[in-house]
Write a protein that holds these residues in place. Structure first.
Motif, PDB file in Angstrom:
ATOM      1  N   PHE A  91      56.149  63.407  10.198  1.00 22.63           N
ATOM      2  CA  PHE A  91      55.892  63.768  11.593  1.00 22.63           C
ATOM      3  C   PHE A  91      54.497  64.355  11.756  1.00 22.63           C
ATOM      4  O   PHE A  91      53.792  64.074  12.734  1.00 22.63           O
ATOM      5  CB  PHE A  91      56.952  64.768  12.074  1.00 22.63           C
ATOM      6  N   TYR A 127      51.948  62.883  14.405  1.00 20.86           N
ATOM      7  CA  TYR A 127      51.714  63.574  15.670  1.00 20.86           C
ATOM      8  C   TYR A 127      50.935  64.879  15.533  1.00 20.86           C
ATOM      9  O   TYR A 127      50.733  65.586  16.525  1.00 20.86           O
ATOM     10  CB  TYR A 127      53.046  63.861  16.365  1.00 20.86           C
ATOM     11  N   ASP A 154      44.681  65.446  15.474  1.00 21.82           N
ATOM     12  CA  ASP A 154      44.020  64.219  15.029  1.00 21.82           C
ATOM     13  C   ASP A 154      42.810  64.499  14.145  1.00 21.82           C
ATOM     14  O   ASP A 154      42.047  65.436  14.374  1.00 21.82           O
ATOM     15  CB  ASP A 154      43.572  63.415  16.252  1.00 21.82           C
ATOM     16  N   GLY A 188      47.294  62.630  11.502  1.00 21.64           N
ATOM     17  CA  GLY A 188      47.497  63.994  11.958  1.00 21.64           C
ATOM     18  C   GLY A 188      47.384  64.964  10.804  1.00 21.64           C
ATOM     19  O   GLY A 188      47.624  64.601   9.646  1.00 21.64           O
ATOM     20  N   ILE A 210      50.704  68.821  21.685  1.00 17.95           N
ATOM     21  CA  ILE A 210      51.868  68.061  22.181  1.00 17.95           C
ATOM     22  C   ILE A 210      52.467  68.848  23.333  1.00 17.95           C
ATOM     23  O   ILE A 210      53.223  69.796  23.129  1.00 17.95           O
ATOM     24  CB  ILE A 210      52.917  67.848  21.071  1.00 17.95           C
ATOM     25  N   HIS A 265      59.354  70.962  20.574  1.00 10.46           N
ATOM     26  CA  HIS A 265      58.898  70.166  19.439  1.00 10.46           C
ATOM     27  C   HIS A 265      60.070  69.742  18.557  1.00 10.46           C
ATOM     28  O   HIS A 265      60.060  68.649  17.970  1.00 10.46           O
ATOM     29  CB  HIS A 265      57.875  70.946  18.620  1.00 10.46           C
ATOM     30  N   TYR A 272      61.593  66.745  20.233  1.00  8.21           N
ATOM     31  CA  TYR A 272      60.693  65.598  20.076  1.00  8.21           C
ATOM     32  C   TYR A 272      60.793  65.031  18.660  1.00  8.21           C
ATOM     33  O   TYR A 272      60.822  63.816  18.469  1.00  8.21           O
ATOM     34  CB  TYR A 272      59.264  66.040  20.385  1.00  8.21           C
ATOM     35  N   TRP A 273      60.855  65.924  17.676  1.00  9.64           N
ATOM     36  CA  TRP A 273      61.008  65.474  16.281  1.00  9.64           C
ATOM     37  C   TRP A 273      62.307  64.686  16.112  1.00  9.64           C
ATOM     38  O   TRP A 273      62.318  63.649  15.453  1.00  9.64           O
ATOM     39  CB  TRP A 273      61.007  66.669  15.324  1.00  9.64           C
ATOM     40  N   GLN A 287      61.910  61.180  17.506  1.00  9.63           N
ATOM     41  CA  GLN A 287      61.031  60.368  16.675  1.00  9.63           C
ATOM     42  C   GLN A 287      61.653  60.051  15.321  1.00  9.63           C
ATOM     43  O   GLN A 287      61.381  58.997  14.734  1.00  9.63           O
ATOM     44  CB  GLN A 287      59.684  61.077  16.486  1.00  9.63           C
ATOM     45  N   HIS A 327      50.489  56.989  14.410  1.00 13.38           N
ATOM     46  CA  HIS A 327      49.406  57.856  14.899  1.00 13.38           C
ATOM     47  C   HIS A 327      48.308  57.043  15.568  1.00 13.38           C
ATOM     48  O   HIS A 327      47.738  57.464  16.589  1.00 13.38           O
ATOM     49  CB  HIS A 327      48.820  58.670  13.747  1.00 13.38           C
ATOM     50  N   TRP A 329      50.202  56.034  19.051  1.00 11.38           N
ATOM     51  CA  TRP A 329      50.876  57.064  19.842  1.00 11.38           C
ATOM     52  C   TRP A 329      50.354  58.477  19.631  1.00 11.38           C
ATOM     53  O   TRP A 329      50.562  59.351  20.470  1.00 11.38           O
ATOM     54  CB  TRP A 329      52.380  57.050  19.547  1.00 11.38           C
ATOM     55  N   GLY A 330      49.720  58.732  18.514  1.00 14.37           N
ATOM     56  CA  GLY A 330      49.208  60.070  18.265  1.00 14.37           C
ATOM     57  C   GLY A 330      48.070  60.408  19.226  1.00 14.37           C
ATOM     58  O   GLY A 330      47.274  59.536  19.598  1.00 14.37           O
TER      59      GLY A 330
END
Length: 430
Positions: A65, A69, A72, A78, A91, A97, A100-101, A104, A145, A148-149
């Motif tokens: 992860f 994410y 950058d 990441g 984020i 978070h 979200y994790w 994903q 990444h 989407w990152g």
């Protein structure tokens, strides 16, 4: 409690529920693949799916992860968020978070499950565990990444991949192709003259139930990618998802009736899945009519690619590359053709497809992203398997394969009878 808190709570419930729907797809993968392979390898399939969920979730938590994410670095990877710690302030969502994790993680588990079917009936279990660790910890997170990152180089160029036709399906499909070529075909799959021998599925009803579970979970896959319960586009996303799946299945029914003089059940099952894969990138950005076209083209292309692989002696027992690699490619490019400006703007993107006055720009970016995902998935998987082969066998022995992986590797058959226990067990009839 204010309205923003209520909205955040609803979004959290929505994302957790859709994440659960996506995780349920692992049951679909298990049933689908167990039904497509021979009975003597059904347990092996189930065990690989358990590896996907258990190792995949843990590795993605520890560092996958973060690479995908985290903050950058150079548009490539990441650098924060390991074990969900460190700086993740970039984020900014209405959900936590942790939530979200979880969502994903459901995606990353689906990626590795694509590969499991392509190497069914001959990959060594220990080698598969190592491959899963690398795929979920490095290969997929880096590709994710880039698109989407926040700061990913393909995302900066404007690539659109709403729920993962490229990042998940094309990349995973080309990884599956590399793995299938690397381990080689099953014993007896191809005759001396190169003709493919038919290996009948062990349980088509089981496989069809698996496909229906996958179909159900796909509504979470696509609609859940809004990450919001109050997004007005959820209904449209669900409709395009449904139409593409139906179109893919219907097209394959008609196409196989014309081509083979009978509707081919395994092909029809995969046809519906091909439609689902194809619509995943553009489900939020294309019209209903475009979704039907995408599903139809994906389904027919899947059939033709399955035939081509057999002609090249590439053994893919469940059609993983034809379904995910090819349909994912079609879906990725289709966004550059069919993306509607109004839908793209409503979803936070300002792009239009070729047919809607957007010119060639978006299609070019989509093509670049697709080639990148495909080459990365294939090359990284090939290198990983070569590295694994240095330390352990990647393929089981000839005897283990002939006996079946259920007994030779896991020590238990998928199906047994009570009388077997009475005859060989410690309890016998007097």
């Amino acid at each position: 409690m204010n309205l923003s808190q209520v909205a955040g709570g609803l979004d959290t419930i929505w994302v957790v529920l859709t994440a659960a729907m996506i995780l349920l797809m692992e049951g679909g993968f298990a049933l689908l693949e167990a039904g497509f392979v021979r009975q003597k390898n059904a347990v092996s399939i189930i065990m690989k799916i358990f590896v996907d969920i258990t190792f995949g979730a843990l590795i993605y938590y520890f560092f996958g992860f973060a690479l995908m994410y985290g903050k950058d670095a150079f548009g490539i990877l990441g650098t924060s968020g390991f074990m969900l710690g460190g700086d993740l302030s970039h984020i900014q969502l209405s959900i936590s978070h942790d939530t979200y994790w979880l969502f994903q993680t459901a995606f990353v588990v689906a990626v590795i499950s694509i590969v499991s079917g392509a190497v069914a009936e001959r990959i060594h279990f220990r080698a598969y565990i190592l491959f899963t660790i690398v795929m979920t910890g490095v290969i997929y997170p880096l590709a994710g990444h880039w698109v989407w990152g926040i700061g990913g180089w393909l995302g900066k160029l404007g690539m659109i991949d709403f729920a993962g036709s490229a990042v998940i399906h094309a990349m995973g499909g080309f990884a599956a192709l590399a793995a299938a070529i690397f381990v080689g075909p099953r014993i007896g799959k191809y005759a001396a003259d190169g003709m493919a021998n038919v290996v009948p599925p062990s349980n088509l009803p089981l496989a069809s139930v698996g496909a229906f579970i996958l179909w159900f979970g796909w509504f979470g896959f696509n609609s859940g990618s809004t990450l919001s319960a109050i997004n007005g586009n959820i209904g449209h996303i669900a409709v395009t998802t449904m139409l593409a799946a139906a179109s893919g299945g219907a097209a394959v029914i008609l196409f196989t009736m014309f081509r083979y003089r009978k509707a081919d059940p395994p092909m029809v099952i995969n046809g519906a899945l091909a439609g689902l894969v194809g619509i995943t990138a553009g489900c939020a950005f294309v019209t209903d009519s475009a979704a039907i076209i995408i599903g139809m083209v994906s389904g027919i292309a899947m059939v033709l690619m399955t035939e081509l692989l057999d002609s090249k002696k590439i053994d893919d027992p469940v059609g993983a590359f034809a379904v995910h690699g090819i349909s994912g490619s079609i879906g990725t490019l289709a966004v550059g053709i069919f993306a509607v400006p109004e839908l793209a703007h409503s979803a936070g993107q300002g792009y239009a497809g070729l047919l809607y006055g957007g010119g060639w720009t978006l299609l070019g970016v989509q093509a670049l992203g697709l080639v990148t995902a495909a080459v990365w998935g294939f090359a990284a998987s090939w290198i990983t398997l070569k590295a694994i082969r240095v330390i352990m066998p990647v393929r089981v022995s000839r005897d283990e394969e002939l006996i079946g992986l259920d007994v030779s590797i896991h020590g238990v058959p998928a199906y047994s009878q009570d009388q077997d226990f009475i005859e060989i067990g410690s309890f016998k009839n007097p």
